[in-house]
Design a protein around this motif. Structure first.
Motif, PDB file in Angstrom:
ATOM      1  N   UNK A 179       0.941  -1.175   0.115  1.00  0.00           N
ATOM      2  CA  UNK A 179       0.184   0.248  -0.520  1.00  0.00           C
ATOM      3  C   UNK A 179       0.855   1.047   0.376  1.00  0.00           C
ATOM      4  N   UNK A 180       2.120   1.200   0.766  1.00  0.00           N
ATOM      5  CA  UNK A 180       3.219   2.292   0.749  1.00  0.00           C
ATOM      6  C   UNK A 180       3.877   2.420  -0.908  1.00  0.00           C
ATOM      7  N   UNK A 181       3.932   1.874  -0.770  1.00  0.00           N
ATOM      8  CA  UNK A 181       4.622   1.875  -2.557  1.00  0.00           C
ATOM      9  C   UNK A 181       3.506   2.172  -3.643  1.00  0.00           C
ATOM     10  N   UNK A 182       1.849   2.020  -3.553  1.00  0.00           N
ATOM     11  CA  UNK A 182       1.747   2.257  -4.145  1.00  0.00           C
ATOM     12  C   UNK A 182       1.189   3.599  -3.923  1.00  0.00           C
ATOM     13  N   UNK A 183       0.939   4.245  -3.040  1.00  0.00           N
ATOM     14  CA  UNK A 183       1.508   5.889  -2.522  1.00  0.00           C
ATOM     15  C   UNK A 183       2.092   6.675  -3.250  1.00  0.00           C
ATOM     16  N   UNK A 184       3.733   6.033  -3.515  1.00  0.00           N
ATOM     17  CA  UNK A 184       4.370   6.422  -4.057  1.00  0.00           C
ATOM     18  C   UNK A 184       4.723   6.471  -4.603  1.00  0.00           C
ATOM     19  N   UNK A 185       4.314   5.289  -5.347  1.00  0.00           N
ATOM     20  CA  UNK A 185       4.513   4.634  -6.811  1.00  0.00           C
ATOM     21  C   UNK A 185       3.568   6.627  -7.794  1.00  0.00           C
ATOM     22  N   UNK A 186       2.674   7.004  -7.542  1.00  0.00           N
ATOM     23  CA  UNK A 186       2.215   8.003  -8.049  1.00  0.00           C
ATOM     24  C   UNK A 186       2.893   9.035  -7.906  1.00  0.00           C
ATOM     25  N   UNK A 187       3.974   9.708  -6.827  1.00  0.00           N
ATOM     26  CA  UNK A 187       4.493  10.504  -6.738  1.00  0.00           C
ATOM     27  C   UNK A 187       6.501  10.010  -7.590  1.00  0.00           C
ATOM     28  N   UNK A 188       6.512   9.091  -7.585  1.00  0.00           N
ATOM     29  CA  UNK A 188       7.913   7.672  -8.303  1.00  0.00           C
ATOM     30  C   UNK A 188       7.641   8.030  -9.336  1.00  0.00           C
ATOM     31  N   UNK A 189       6.337   8.210  -9.877  1.00  0.00           N
ATOM     32  CA  UNK A 189       6.439   7.570 -11.607  1.00  0.00           C
ATOM     33  C   UNK A 189       6.325   9.475 -12.324  1.00  0.00           C
ATOM     34  N   UNK A 190       5.936  10.557 -11.653  1.00  0.00           N
ATOM     35  CA  UNK A 190       6.231  11.775 -11.845  1.00  0.00           C
ATOM     36  C   UNK A 190       7.979  12.066 -12.040  1.00  0.00           C
ATOM     37  N   UNK A 191       8.630  11.855 -10.840  1.00  0.00           N
ATOM     38  CA  UNK A 191       9.725  12.089 -10.994  1.00  0.00           C
ATOM     39  C   UNK A 191      10.365  11.209 -12.387  1.00  0.00           C
ATOM     40  N   UNK A 192       9.949  10.053 -12.750  1.00  0.00           N
ATOM     41  CA  UNK A 192      10.781   9.360 -13.259  1.00  0.00           C
ATOM     42  C   UNK A 192      10.182   9.843 -15.198  1.00  0.00           C
TER      43      UNK A 192
END
Length: 86
Positions: free
Chosen positions: A40-53
């Motif tokens: 769940x934490x990874x899914x929350x952080x995934x949206x911010x990591x996708x924009x950084x990538x």
């Protein structure tokens, strides 16, 4: 030949507890809960990591540099079979 009754499930649960023990089952439950929380934490952080990538891949110089390096490596590669057949 329908579904299992509650008594079937209780017998299966009793056998599982006898085989694994309550301590090991508690550890498995804790590990599973930690994995779900991490997911769940990874899914929350995934949206911010996708924009950084997306911001990092916006630079067109990086892919061109990799392609140029790959082309230079390919030019220096010698195929041994082709060289010996002459």
């Amino acid at each position: 030949m329908g579904s299992f009754s509650i008594w079937h499930w209780l017998v299966v649960l009793l056998i599982v507890v006898l085989v694994f023990g309550t301590k090991k089952l508690k550890n498995i439950g804790g590990d599973l809960g930690g994995a779900v929380k991490g997911f769940k934490d990874g899914m929350k952080d995934g949206s911010t990591a996708a924009s950084t990538a997306a911001d990092a891949s916006a630079s067109p110089a990086a892919p061109a540099q990799v392609t140029a390096q790959s082309a230079a490596d390919a030019a220096r590669t010698v195929d041994v079979d082709a060289k010996t057949r002459g």
